[in-house]
Scaffold this motif. Structure first.
Motif, PDB file in Angstrom:
ATOM      1  N   LEU A  75       0.830  -1.199   0.000  1.00 21.09           N
ATOM      2  CA  LEU A  75       0.000   0.000   0.000  1.00 21.09           C
ATOM      3  C   LEU A  75       0.867   1.253   0.000  1.00 21.09           C
ATOM      4  N   VAL A  76       1.881   1.241   0.838  1.00 16.62           N
ATOM      5  CA  VAL A  76       2.756   2.405   0.905  1.00 16.62           C
ATOM      6  C   VAL A  76       3.476   2.596  -0.433  1.00 16.62           C
ATOM      7  N   GLY A  77       3.890   1.484  -1.035  1.00 19.85           N
ATOM      8  CA  GLY A  77       4.534   1.566  -2.345  1.00 19.85           C
ATOM      9  C   GLY A  77       3.593   2.139  -3.390  1.00 19.85           C
ATOM     10  N   ALA A  78       2.344   1.687  -3.349  1.00 18.49           N
ATOM     11  CA  ALA A  78       1.361   2.168  -4.317  1.00 18.49           C
ATOM     12  C   ALA A  78       1.146   3.676  -4.173  1.00 18.49           C
ATOM     13  N   LEU A  79       0.979   4.105  -2.924  1.00 19.21           N
ATOM     14  CA  LEU A  79       0.720   5.525  -2.688  1.00 19.21           C
ATOM     15  C   LEU A  79       1.921   6.376  -3.073  1.00 19.21           C
ATOM     16  N   CYS A  80       3.112   5.945  -2.665  1.00 23.28           N
ATOM     17  CA  CYS A  80       4.306   6.736  -2.967  1.00 23.28           C
ATOM     18  C   CYS A  80       4.567   6.763  -4.463  1.00 23.28           C
ATOM     19  N   GLY A  81       4.245   5.664  -5.139  1.00 26.17           N
ATOM     20  CA  GLY A  81       4.386   5.660  -6.592  1.00 26.17           C
ATOM     21  C   GLY A  81       3.536   6.746  -7.218  1.00 26.17           C
ATOM     22  N   VAL A  82       2.283   6.816  -6.822  1.00 23.51           N
ATOM     23  CA  VAL A  82       1.390   7.840  -7.369  1.00 23.51           C
ATOM     24  C   VAL A  82       1.888   9.232  -6.988  1.00 23.51           C
ATOM     25  N   GLY A 130       4.831  10.153  -8.914  1.00 20.79           N
ATOM     26  CA  GLY A 130       4.426  10.368 -10.303  1.00 20.79           C
ATOM     27  C   GLY A 130       3.815  11.737 -10.487  1.00 20.79           C
ATOM     28  N   VAL A 131       2.930  12.085  -9.560  1.00 17.95           N
ATOM     29  CA  VAL A 131       2.294  13.403  -9.646  1.00 17.95           C
ATOM     30  C   VAL A 131       3.341  14.508  -9.510  1.00 17.95           C
ATOM     31  N   ALA A 132       4.279  14.288  -8.602  1.00 17.05           N
ATOM     32  CA  ALA A 132       5.267  15.332  -8.319  1.00 17.05           C
ATOM     33  C   ALA A 132       6.272  15.502  -9.459  1.00 17.05           C
ATOM     34  N   THR A 133       6.713  14.382 -10.035  1.00 15.93           N
ATOM     35  CA  THR A 133       7.808  14.489 -11.011  1.00 15.93           C
ATOM     36  C   THR A 133       7.375  14.216 -12.438  1.00 15.93           C
ATOM     37  N   GLY A 134       6.311  13.471 -12.618  1.00 19.97           N
ATOM     38  CA  GLY A 134       5.911  13.107 -13.967  1.00 19.97           C
ATOM     39  C   GLY A 134       6.845  12.102 -14.617  1.00 19.97           C
ATOM     40  N   ASN A 135       7.762  11.580 -13.830  1.00 18.59           N
ATOM     41  CA  ASN A 135       8.739  10.649 -14.389  1.00 18.59           C
ATOM     42  C   ASN A 135       8.408   9.220 -13.935  1.00 18.59           C
ATOM     43  N   PRO A 136       8.076   8.336 -14.872  1.00 13.98           N
ATOM     44  CA  PRO A 136       7.652   6.991 -14.475  1.00 13.98           C
ATOM     45  C   PRO A 136       8.737   6.204 -13.747  1.00 13.98           C
ATOM     46  N   VAL A 137       9.995   6.393 -14.139  1.00 15.50           N
ATOM     47  CA  VAL A 137      11.070   5.642 -13.478  1.00 15.50           C
ATOM     48  C   VAL A 137      11.178   6.070 -12.016  1.00 15.50           C
ATOM     49  N   ILE A 138      11.153   7.389 -11.822  1.00 16.59           N
ATOM     50  CA  ILE A 138      11.226   7.888 -10.449  1.00 16.59           C
ATOM     51  C   ILE A 138      10.024   7.423  -9.647  1.00 16.59           C
ATOM     52  N   ALA A 139       8.859   7.405 -10.276  1.00 18.75           N
ATOM     53  CA  ALA A 139       7.648   6.998  -9.567  1.00 18.75           C
ATOM     54  C   ALA A 139       7.762   5.554  -9.089  1.00 18.75           C
ATOM     55  N   ALA A 140       8.170   4.668 -10.006  1.00 15.58           N
ATOM     56  CA  ALA A 140       8.292   3.257  -9.631  1.00 15.58           C
ATOM     57  C   ALA A 140       9.369   3.079  -8.566  1.00 15.58           C
ATOM     58  N   ALA A 141      10.490   3.789  -8.753  1.00 18.12           N
ATOM     59  CA  ALA A 141      11.584   3.669  -7.791  1.00 18.12           C
ATOM     60  C   ALA A 141      11.145   4.177  -6.421  1.00 18.12           C
ATOM     61  N   ALA A 164       3.572  -0.221  -6.431  1.00 15.31           N
ATOM     62  CA  ALA A 164       3.706   0.786  -7.474  1.00 15.31           C
ATOM     63  C   ALA A 164       3.165   0.270  -8.802  1.00 15.31           C
ATOM     64  N   TYR A 165       3.351  -1.020  -9.046  1.00 10.49           N
ATOM     65  CA  TYR A 165       2.812  -1.608 -10.271  1.00 10.49           C
ATOM     66  C   TYR A 165       1.293  -1.462 -10.294  1.00 10.49           C
ATOM     67  N   LEU A 166       0.682  -1.728  -9.144  1.00 14.79           N
ATOM     68  CA  LEU A 166      -0.778  -1.615  -9.076  1.00 14.79           C
ATOM     69  C   LEU A 166      -1.233  -0.193  -9.362  1.00 14.79           C
ATOM     70  N   SER A 167      -0.553   0.769  -8.746  1.00 18.41           N
ATOM     71  CA  SER A 167      -1.072   2.140  -8.823  1.00 18.41           C
ATOM     72  C   SER A 167      -0.563   2.896 -10.047  1.00 18.41           C
ATOM     73  N   LEU A 168       0.451   2.379 -10.715  1.00 20.03           N
ATOM     74  CA  LEU A 168       0.961   3.081 -11.895  1.00 20.03           C
ATOM     75  C   LEU A 168       0.565   2.382 -13.185  1.00 20.03           C
ATOM     76  N   SER A 169       0.273   1.076 -13.083  1.00 22.14           N
ATOM     77  CA  SER A 169       0.040   0.347 -14.318  1.00 22.14           C
ATOM     78  C   SER A 169      -1.273  -0.426 -14.326  1.00 22.14           C
ATOM     79  N   TYR A 170      -1.514  -1.184 -13.276  1.00 19.35           N
ATOM     80  CA  TYR A 170      -2.640  -2.115 -13.298  1.00 19.35           C
ATOM     81  C   TYR A 170      -3.979  -1.382 -13.194  1.00 19.35           C
ATOM     82  N   THR A 171      -4.139  -0.603 -12.155  1.00 23.58           N
ATOM     83  CA  THR A 171      -5.333   0.253 -12.035  1.00 23.58           C
ATOM     84  C   THR A 171      -4.843   1.638 -11.652  1.00 23.58           C
ATOM     85  N   PRO A 172      -4.384   2.406 -12.649  1.00 23.28           N
ATOM     86  CA  PRO A 172      -3.671   3.655 -12.350  1.00 23.28           C
ATOM     87  C   PRO A 172      -4.469   4.583 -11.432  1.00 23.28           C
TER      88      PRO A 172
END
Lengths: 309, 503, 366
Positions: A44-51, A54-65, A205-213
């Protein structure tokens, strides 16, 4: 028929990636002797931080990382309690899950409903994606799925073919023997706990960036727990984790398929509970056959190490 | 003459405390390279603690260690090994699920698992010191002697100069012990220093150059082995007073068999069953002893007889009934009492009070209703505590705070109070001090007046002092059953324990 | 580093009295940090929470209302944990208790004499929870399936079943599409006190806490449960039937959680609807362990957690902070407990300074 198969297969793979990543991470942690039941919270924390990233940087690599790193850092909390303080690992893991659920619900409120900033869309691999059926199933996935493809053999190789892996497995089997050999058991365990957190965070992060963004409260829906069960099913072997994750993904895909095609053969609520039922059934099957198997889990799993103990 | 050679290792007034108990108190010791040292002492004399300090496992509270003239301070076994001091613990520090090579190379680099150079080095070492083991075998499948050789190889591979052994012969057969001593001598010839902990005087005389004796945490004596006139001297040094356990064994008429085992076979383990084709009977009025070197199937046999582990074949006749192997475990547990080897983890519950432990195996005797009859339980426990002179805290205090001897007496009192037809006593005096041992022995001898006693022990002295008949187990089989009255048989028992049947 | 953690000598079975206050203090401190980070004055926030929980008799009655299911799930977890069983499935058992109570109240009640309606509803709730807990119990006893995972996964299944019922076959036909069943008849509702929402469940929970305490302490059954929990090997040696005990304890534990669900349905919602599975089952874990598995301490800790929950809701109402702060504080409270317990067991000591004995060459692996 072929299209249906490709459709179901593609969604099955898509639905299995999160469980797979989290399972891989937990396998590494448990192989070193640390039981971390906080997977759901770390996801859950990974999912939230990914989003958020992502919102903050717009960079998918940074978001997943960011998602992965958040999971890893949260895992270190468990590491401190389980390894250094030697508390009951079940309780500490449960506390971690509750903390993850509470924290994400608390902090994530403003992000609900906002677009995730970045999306990891399907990235067909030129050439491979055009293979009939298989190309559709395997090679029209997102980048994180491809990462998972690589991580599976990599985890296996590190665990079973390198000196580091040898130490990890030994630490999970007999910490005192490893300590006597002059290896820092706790450092290995901290490292593996962190890696386990990275896996869970990346899964989230996969869930929140890719599976169900996008961010939704409790969006992992128990997949963290499924992953822990799949570790047992996989007999702590990264290669076998693929099977467990794919079974989970397959049932999830069937659910979508029946909904999409509109067949009322099986009621929707039954389909919805199938992945959980499957996970329980898988544990039953594994345990029924446990007597005949060589490996039934790291011998020192969940047991903290203390030299003067 | 030896003044010119600087000592390889000097311990200066080491002390180590656990809680309020001094395990080591101002221990000083000087060791020379290329010698074999025997460290003697009773259980709890502080030998293991001292060696654990030397090998970096524990840190001393005060005092210092000098290695080759330089002061050293180890924070971990790794540091000690780095400086050339390695230890082979009684509980081997090997990962069972890994192979021999993997265990030896555990500390290798992060990437290359099979460094050929290392494997060559291991093979060389094994040849040079006569340490034959197959490098690709999994440790789980090795005998105790082989595991010990892996431990030694591990230390040699890490270039240890000082090798410490904690009771290295405890788990070995007589032949294996000879082999180990041969290795010791070869190591000495290469200039290594050996320290081994033991309490067996014969071994000291056989291999040691120098002897150090500890008693109650202190170093009480150091002398060259050739200065020892008799074993008697050593015994006196160890115990501090003349102790001859004079066991008064009143004759008892032997009655009918209480238990008859025929053709008992245990479930197959990884290779062979833990025990097979076991035939014996135990009669009222006798102490029947099963002995053998640890790991020859006695443990599994007792567990099966006590109903805690399954039997695979054979029959057991108990009282008037004959049970098949499968039905034995389902038998209502009455008429039999069992004193298990592990009194801390099996025989008692440390967090429970003495009273609660006293009712553990006889819950149904205390109260008919839903509730436990606490009054009766407390009364009976108090009686037992008085009768067996169990000291340490009140009857409502936790049993975990009792010393080993007092805990064993509590378990003994409990099991005897069940008035069994058969009492099974497994390693009844292991780790007990002299006084407690004597108390337990007397109780067992008394018990044979009213019931049959089946004792399992690895302690030959105990077997000979108490038993009427002795069965020797080796590799899961009873090789022979001999009468303990016949002193001529004693040497034969030793040979049987090593698996040698012929005269 | 100069410091290391060492086991305290002479560990006593009892934890020092400061452990619980210390964990509470830890949680308060961490909570204050969270508030500060969010730009809210911690004093203001805690003030709002306290006022929300104790500001009036009504407010305090709400704390008790929340504490009732927590007491029951706390007892459920504590009982199982006394025997080393992790019942993480209280949430699902609570849901099934609610489903069965609602089912009895809706469909059986019309066919029963009035005086039987309430007892049957209560019994149905307990039975529902017990049967759901039987699944992980049987799997654990006979197949050694990890009960943590099985009981937890069953939570999700229970919730899916419940949602199916109130969205589908059990949905109130006159509910204008509202997801929920019809209201329970008066006879199937448990009585309330003092004109508040405090209901019979409180009496039930308090009686059960005392009974459970006494049974664990003084009965032969309780002796066996404690013995198995402390030392399964010794219990096997003593001839206790561990499989049977596992099943029995899981049944009782599930029944307690089921009663919590029954009380929510029959005492608060009066129907099966959304808002039944709000995490009381998980909170029960925290209650049980903060109470150190002592049934008599469970009601007190449940009140404390009830305070947190009501206080959290008040924060949302007054300061517009998400109510889930209470969940964060609960987790921190549990970590605080683990931390203080660890500190009670271990102590930090300074490594003996290497005065006359410098460390060997290179840096020291610690």
């Amino acid at each position: 028929m072929m299209e249906d198969l490709a459709f179901i297969g593609q969604i099955a793979v898509k639905s299995s990636i999160a469980v797979l990543l989290a399972t891989l991470g937990e396998i590494v942690a448990e192989r070193s002797g640390v039981l971390n039941l906080g997977v759901e919270g770390m996801m859950l924390v990974g999912a939230l931080c990914g989003v958020a990233a992502g919102v903050a940087t717009g960079n998918p690599v940074i978001a997943a990382a960011a998602g992965a790193l958040a999971g890893g850092l949260l895992a270190l909390v468990h590491g401190f309690f389980a390894i250094t303080l030697r508390v009951n690992q079940v309780l500490s893991g449960l506390a971690l899950t509750i903390l993850g659920m509470g924290m994400t619900s608390f902090v994530g409120r403003p992000l609900i409903g906002t677009p995730p900033g970045v999306r990891l869309r399907a990235l067909p691999i030129p050439g491979l994606a055009d293979i009939p059926v298989i190309g559709d199933i395997l090679f029209r996935q997102s980048a994180l799925a491809y990462l998972a493809y690589i991580l599976v053999p990599l985890c296996w190789f590190v665990l079973f073919r390198t000196g580091t892996g040898l130490k990890i497995r030994a630490a999970g089997e007999d910490a005192a023997a490893v300590d006597a050999a002059g290896i820092d058991v706790n450092r290995i365990r901290y490292g593996c706990t962190f890696v386990g957190g990275l896996g869970a965070g990346l899964a989230g992060a996969y869930l929140s960036l890719s599976y169900t963004p996008g961010w939704k409260e409790s969006m992992t829906g128990g997949q963290g727990w499924v992953a822990i069960a799949m570790v047992i099913f996989a007999t702590w072997n990264p290669l076998r984790a693929v099977i467990g994750a794919f079974l989970f993904g397959g049932l999830t895909a069937l659910q979508f398929y029946f909904q999409a095609v509109g067949i009322e053969l099986i009621p929707a609520y039954i389909l919805k509970m199938l992945p959980y039922v499957l996970t329980i059934v898988v544990m039953i099957v594994v345990n029924a056959g446990m007597g005949r198997r060589r490996f039934s889990g790291p011998a020192a799993l969940g047991i903290p190490f203390s030299r003067e103990g | 003459m030896t003044v010119s050679v600087p000592p390889v290792l000097t311990l200066n007034s080491l002390s180590k405390r656990f809680g309020d108990v001094y395990a080591n108190r101002a221990v000083s010791w000087t060791l020379q390279a290329g010698r074999i040292y025997a460290l003697l002492g009773e259980n709890g004399a502080g030998k293991s603690t001292l060696m654990s300090i030397l090998s970096g496992r524990y840190q001393p509270d005060s005092g210092g260690i000098q290695l080759k003239g330089r002061p050293v301070h180890f924070q971990s076994p790794a540091q000690a090994l780095e400086m050339g001091i390695g230890m082979v613990y009684q509980r081997f520090m090997l990962v069972d699920s890994l192979t021999v090579t993997e265990n030896i190379l555990l500390r290798g680099g992060p990437i290359h698992l099979r460094a050929n150079q290392d494997i060559r080095h291991i093979r060389e070492l094994a040849e040079r010191y006569g340490l034959a083991v197959k490098p690709e075998m999994t440790v789980r499948d090795l005998s105790m002697g082989e595991r010990q050789r892996v431990e030694i190889l591990k230390l040699l591979h890490r270039r240890a100069d000082i090798l410490i052994f904690d009771e290295p012969t405890a788990v070995l057969t007589h032949t294996e012990i000879e082999g180990l001593f041969a290795v010791f001598r070869r190591l000495r010839a290469e200039g290594k220093t050996i320290i081994f902990i033991t309490h067996k005087l014969e071994e000291v005389m056989a291999v040691a150059d120098d002897i150090a004796v500890m008693r109650r945490g202190r170093m009480v004596s150091q002398l060259p082995a050739d200065k020892v006139r008799s074993r008697h001297d050593l015994a006196r040094l160890m115990v501090g007073r003349e102790v001859i356990l004079n066991v008064d064994k009143p004759p008892v008429t032997v009655g009918d068999p209480v238990m008859t085992a025929s053709g008992l076979t245990g479930p197959a383990g990884t290779s062979r069953p833990a025990f097979q084709d076991i035939d014996f009977d135990v009669r009222r009025g006798e102490i029947f002893t099963i002995t053998g070197v640890a790991g020859n199937g006695q443990e599994a046999l007792v567990a099966a007889l006590a109903g805690l582990a399954p039997l695979d074949g054979g029959t057991v006749t108990f009282g008037n009934h004959t049970y098949s192997a499968a039905r034995w475990r389902q038998r209502p547990a009455s008429g039999m009492a069992y004193i298990p080897e592990d009194r801390d983890r099996t025989g008692s519950i440390g967090a429970f009070s003495l009273v609660e432990n006293y009712i553990l195996t006889q819950l149904n005797a205390f109260g008919r209703s839903f509730l436990v009859d606490r009054h009766q339980a407390e009364q009976k426990t108090a009686e037992a505590v008085a009768r067996f002179q169990i000291r340490g805290g009140g009857i409502l205090g936790p049993a975990g705070h009792l010393s080993g001897g007092n805990l064993q007496k509590l378990i003994l009192a409990r099991e005897l109070s069940r008035r069994p037809d058969l009492l099974i006593a497994e390693q009844p005096t292991q780790g007990l001090d002299v006084q407690a041992t004597e108390d337990v022995w007397q109780a067992l001898l008394r018990q044979r007046k009213t019931s049959a006693v089946l004792m399992v022990t690895g302690d030959l002295k105990e077997a000979l002092s108490l038993s009427d008949r002795i069965a020797v187990m080796f590799r899961g089989r009873i090789l022979d059953i001999v009468s303990a009255r016949d002193t001529a048989d004693i040497d034969r028992i030793k040979l049987l324990m090593a698996g040698i049947e012929a005269h | 580093m100069g410091w290391r953690i060492e086991k305290r000598p002479a560990v006593s079975a009892r934890m020092p009295g400061w452990v619980f206050p210390a964990s509470f203090g830890f949680a308060i401190a961490v909570g204050a940090c969270i508030f500060a980070v969010l730009g809210v004055n911690p004093l203001t926030a805690y003030g709002v929470m306290l006022k929300g929980a104790f500001g009036s008799f009504f407010h305090f009655s709400e704390v008790i209302v929340r504490a009732i299911p927590l007491m029951l799930t706390g007892l459920a977890v504590a009982l199982a944990a006394t025997m080393l069983l992790w019942n993480i499935g209280c949430e699902g058992q609570l849901v099934w208790g609610g489903i069965c109570a609602a089912g009895a109240g809706l469909f059986l009640a019309p066919h029963l004499p009035p005086f039987l309606v309430l007892p049957v509803t209560i019994a149905a709730g307990a039975a529902g929870g017990a049967l759901w807990a039987l699944i992980p119990g049987v799997l654990k006893a006979f197949l050694a399936v990890n009960e943590i995972l099985s009981s937890l996964l069953l939570n999700y299944i229970a919730i899916i079943v419940m949602e199916h019922l109130y969205f589908g076959p059990w949905r109130n036909p006159e509910g204008y599409g509202f997801p929920g069943t019809a209201q329970l008849a008066e006879a199937a509702r448990i009585p309330h006190f003092f004109g508040t929402r405090i209901h019979l469940g409180l009496v039930l929970a308090l009686i059960l806490a005392v009974v459970l305490f006494a049974a664990l302490r003084y009965s032969r059954w309780g002796y066996r449960v404690r013995a198995i929990g402390l030392n399964p090997q010794a219990a096997r040696y003593a001839g206790f039937r561990i499989k049977g005990q596992i099943i029995g304890v899981m049944l009782l534990s599930g029944a307690l959680a089921g009663l919590a669900g029954m009380a929510e349905v029959s005492g608060i919602h009066f129907r099966l609807q959304q808002g039944l599975a709000v995490g009381y089952g998980y909170d029960g874990i925290i209650v049980a362990w903060l109470a150190r598995l002592n049934p008599l301490a469970v009601p007190i800790v449940a009140l404390l957690l009830g305070t947190l929950i009501v206080g959290g809701e008040q924060l949302q109402a007054v300061l517009h902070l998400p109510a889930s702060i209470s969940m964060v504080l609960e987790a921190v409270l549990l970590f605080g407990l683990l931390l203080s317990e660890a500190l009670a067991r271990y102590r930090l000591v300074r490594r003996p300074a290497a005065k006359d004995a410098p460390t060997t060459q290179g840096e020291a692996p610690s």
